[in-house]
Design a protein around this motif. Structure first.
Motif, PDB file in Angstrom:
ATOM      1  N   LEU A  33       0.674  -1.158  -0.104  1.00 33.11           N
ATOM      2  CA  LEU A  33       0.003   0.041  -0.102  1.00 33.11           C
ATOM      3  C   LEU A  33       0.782   1.155   0.047  1.00 33.11           C
ATOM      4  O   LEU A  33       0.496   2.151   0.472  1.00 33.11           O
ATOM      5  CB  LEU A  33      -1.024   0.181   1.091  1.00 33.11           C
ATOM      6  N   GLN A  34       2.218   1.170  -0.621  1.00 35.59           N
ATOM      7  CA  GLN A  34       2.899   2.428  -0.626  1.00 35.59           C
ATOM      8  C   GLN A  34       3.695   2.278  -2.130  1.00 35.59           C
ATOM      9  O   GLN A  34       3.785   1.230  -2.464  1.00 35.59           O
ATOM     10  CB  GLN A  34       4.029   2.183   0.314  1.00 35.59           C
ATOM     11  N   LYS A  35       3.766   3.486  -2.453  1.00 35.03           N
ATOM     12  CA  LYS A  35       4.270   3.761  -3.681  1.00 35.03           C
ATOM     13  C   LYS A  35       5.550   4.765  -3.458  1.00 35.03           C
ATOM     14  O   LYS A  35       5.627   5.536  -2.672  1.00 35.03           O
ATOM     15  CB  LYS A  35       3.309   4.685  -4.847  1.00 35.03           C
ATOM     16  N   GLU A  36       6.497   4.516  -4.358  1.00 34.01           N
ATOM     17  CA  GLU A  36       7.799   5.150  -4.325  1.00 34.01           C
ATOM     18  C   GLU A  36       7.735   6.618  -4.613  1.00 34.01           C
ATOM     19  O   GLU A  36       7.216   6.771  -5.917  1.00 34.01           O
ATOM     20  CB  GLU A  36       8.982   4.442  -5.167  1.00 34.01           C
ATOM     21  N   MET A  37       8.163   7.444  -3.562  1.00 33.86           N
ATOM     22  CA  MET A  37       8.123   8.743  -3.845  1.00 33.86           C
ATOM     23  C   MET A  37       9.299   9.472  -3.521  1.00 33.86           C
ATOM     24  O   MET A  37       9.307  10.890  -3.442  1.00 33.86           O
ATOM     25  CB  MET A  37       6.813   9.441  -3.386  1.00 33.86           C
ATOM     26  N   ASN A  38      10.378   8.906  -3.061  1.00 41.82           N
ATOM     27  CA  ASN A  38      11.789   9.379  -2.626  1.00 41.82           C
ATOM     28  C   ASN A  38      11.237  10.422  -1.160  1.00 41.82           C
ATOM     29  O   ASN A  38      11.894  11.453  -1.397  1.00 41.82           O
ATOM     30  CB  ASN A  38      12.248   9.905  -3.823  1.00 41.82           C
ATOM     31  N   LEU A  39      10.354  10.033  -0.699  1.00 41.92           N
ATOM     32  CA  LEU A  39      10.093  10.911   0.547  1.00 41.92           C
ATOM     33  C   LEU A  39      10.869  10.595   1.753  1.00 41.92           C
ATOM     34  O   LEU A  39      11.373   9.499   1.829  1.00 41.92           O
ATOM     35  CB  LEU A  39       8.669  10.653   0.997  1.00 41.92           C
ATOM     36  N   GLN A  40      11.414  11.617   2.476  1.00 40.89           N
ATOM     37  CA  GLN A  40      12.323  11.393   3.588  1.00 40.89           C
ATOM     38  C   GLN A  40      11.555  11.439   5.038  1.00 40.89           C
ATOM     39  O   GLN A  40      10.883  12.106   5.080  1.00 40.89           O
ATOM     40  CB  GLN A  40      13.361  12.412   3.451  1.00 40.89           C
ATOM     41  N   GLU A  41      11.998  10.297   5.829  1.00 43.23           N
ATOM     42  CA  GLU A  41      11.466  10.547   7.086  1.00 43.23           C
ATOM     43  C   GLU A  41      12.151  11.467   7.895  1.00 43.23           C
ATOM     44  O   GLU A  41      13.331  12.072   7.658  1.00 43.23           O
ATOM     45  CB  GLU A  41      12.010   9.166   7.902  1.00 43.23           C
ATOM     46  N   GLU A  42      11.338  12.084   8.910  1.00 38.11           N
ATOM     47  CA  GLU A  42      11.791  13.387   9.784  1.00 38.11           C
ATOM     48  C   GLU A  42      12.024  12.762  11.042  1.00 38.11           C
ATOM     49  O   GLU A  42      11.011  12.256  11.544  1.00 38.11           O
ATOM     50  CB  GLU A  42      10.957  14.662   9.505  1.00 38.11           C
ATOM     51  N   ALA A  43      12.796  13.488  11.721  1.00 41.57           N
ATOM     52  CA  ALA A  43      13.025  13.163  13.157  1.00 41.57           C
ATOM     53  C   ALA A  43      13.644  14.449  13.818  1.00 41.57           C
ATOM     54  O   ALA A  43      14.529  15.361  13.473  1.00 41.57           O
ATOM     55  CB  ALA A  43      14.209  12.243  13.261  1.00 41.57           C
ATOM     56  N   VAL A  44      12.709  14.686  14.963  1.00 44.15           N
ATOM     57  CA  VAL A  44      12.952  16.333  15.311  1.00 44.15           C
ATOM     58  C   VAL A  44      13.007  15.948  16.907  1.00 44.15           C
ATOM     59  O   VAL A  44      12.303  15.351  17.596  1.00 44.15           O
ATOM     60  CB  VAL A  44      11.785  17.066  15.263  1.00 44.15           C
TER      61      VAL A  44
END
Length: 304
Positions: A33-44
């Protein structure tokens, strides 16, 4: 057959040094249920480590020492309104504490339904939760875990996910599956900490509801994710803890779930403290609620 053989090798490598924590991907390759979009995880990191935009769901496994191990495990779902994960405050901190009690702690970095890469966002958190508990059972022998003593713990929206898993553990989607998907996803017990349970307008947490099922969901969708409506005799025993002065998630959430469990003959323990607010985690310096983890340990030790 060749693909399944490769998967079996990938997921069956024994983890010999159980004194260290390990991180494993939930899924080989691109998650369902996921498509490749080159998104980045964020950590704060601002007091609490907040993760967002999770693209590669994982479990982080913490082992107790061999001398203290009870062979029990708890799979942990941090909260954050289905928008972020309070990853240490309601995740790794508790995994380490469980280790001190001889219990393996497994923190789930699950995908959040607000990510633009998901093709059916409402289904993704439950799918990752099912996979997490199945993966623990798959590795149970290597990790010195009894596959019949795998519980779950969820905080706030993570409590909603935990109660969804407790009531919809056998929910299946039409997708490609591997041998791990054949294992049971039913938790043996659940620990629900100031949980979102219901999506009923009167008692819900609006942000969690909107992030999971959208702004104008159908009544069928509201009912499906109002977990007090989905309890039956197969729902696992539950320990619930809430503060009466919780201004974010009303105590009615825990009460409704407890009542449903009781009506179905499922063993449950409900603990409501007068003060503590929302998001109290260990409850340090918040009065009597600070003792809730000791009460929980007694409950876990006396599970039948």
């Amino acid at each position: 057959m060749k693909k399944y053989f490769i998967l079996a090798i990938f997921f069956s490598i024994p983890l010999l040094n159980l004194a260290q924590n390990h991180t494993l991907n939930l899924w080989p390759g691109t998650p369902p249920l996921q498509k490749e979009m080159n998104l980045q995880e964020e950590a704060v990191q601002e007091g609490i480590l907040r993760l967002s935009n999770v693209q590669n769901p994982q479990i982080e496994v913490y082992f107790p020492t061999a001398q203290t191990a009870t062979q029990q495990a708890v799979v942990i779902f941090p909260g954050g309104g289905y928008g972020i994960l309070a990853y240490d405050w309601e995740g790794t901190d508790f995994a380490k504490w469980l280790n001190s009690q001889g219990i393996a702690g497994i923190v789930v970095k699950y995908r959040l339904p607000i990510s633009k890469s998901l093709t059916d966002p409402k289904e993704v958190p439950l799918l990752d939760a099912q996979r997490a508990i199945r993966l623990v059972r798959h590795h149970a022998e290597d990790w010195n875990i009894d596959p019949k003593q795998v519980g779950i713990m969820g905080f706030s929206a993570g409590g909603h996910l935990a109660s969804t898993l407790s009531t919809q553990f056998d929910h299946e989607l039409d997708r490609e599956k591997d041998p791990i998907d054949q294992l049971s996803a039913r938790p043996d017990f659940s620990v629900l900490v100031y949980p979102v349970i219901s999506f009923s307008e009167q008692v819900t947490h609006g942000g969690s509801k909107k992030n999971l099922i959208g702004e104008n969901p159908s009544q069928d969708l509201i009912d499906r994710f109002s977990n007090e409506l989905n309890v039956d005799k197969t729902t696992p025993p539950a320990f619930l803890v809430h503060a009466q002065d919780d201004q974010a998630v009303p105590i009615q959430n825990s009460i409704l779930y407890y009542q449903a469990l009781h009506a179905s003959g499922v063993k449950a323990s409900l603990h409501i403290y007068p003060k503590g607010g929302h998001g109290f985690a260990f409850g340090r310096n918040r009065g009597a609620v600070e003792n809730w983890t000791g009460v929980l340990l007694d409950w876990i030790k006396n599970l039948e």
